[in-house]
Design a protein around this motif. Sequence first.
Motif: not given
Length: 199
Positions: A15-26, A42-54
């Motif tokens: 995360i490069n000097n950005s706002n990651f607010i009320k968000s989830v990386f899983e 500015f990234m808020s109220n967001s979800i990033l879900l990864i199920k896998g590789s590469n």
Amino acid sequence: MVETNLLFGGNYLQINNSNFIKSVFECREGHENTVILGTNTFMSNSILLIKGSNNIVEIGSDGFINGLVITVEGDNNKVHIGDKVFVLDDTRMITVDGSTLHIGNECMFSDRIDIRTTDNHAIIDMDTSKRINFEEDIIIGDKVWIGTGVNILKGSVIPDGAIVGARSVVTKQYQQNNSVIVGNPARVVRNNVRWTMER
């Protein structure tokens, strides 16, 4: 706001000097996944879900993203969101099994948009017993405006400067820049236009 680099389970988040607010990386499973959030986004109220590789997810700089859900399933997928991209609310982006979703710079997404490189379920030819509906990449060019409630299906290409009207269903590859695309299925209804953020 401080640049953050995290390495866990072989997965990398930057995360490069950005706002990651009320968000989830899983990352529920897999390894060697990379997520990069550019500068001054500015990234808020967001979800990033990864199920896998590469897998690679890149979100550019100077953007505003609210209520975005990115789901990546399987291996070797790539999601690229360019610089100065606005996502307003309740938008889903799904990439599966080695497919790519590419979004250019200066795009604007209204609310309730669904973008997916997959049909989510297999369709089998009964004569051959073989699957016939495989994943396909999606490309959205620079400075594209996507209206409310739009569905963008696998294999779609939306060219630079396009406007996609509300509740349209995009299913194919369009070639003409600066066009208006509307309907279900979507079709080009006007060319030689441009849009601005101002009313």
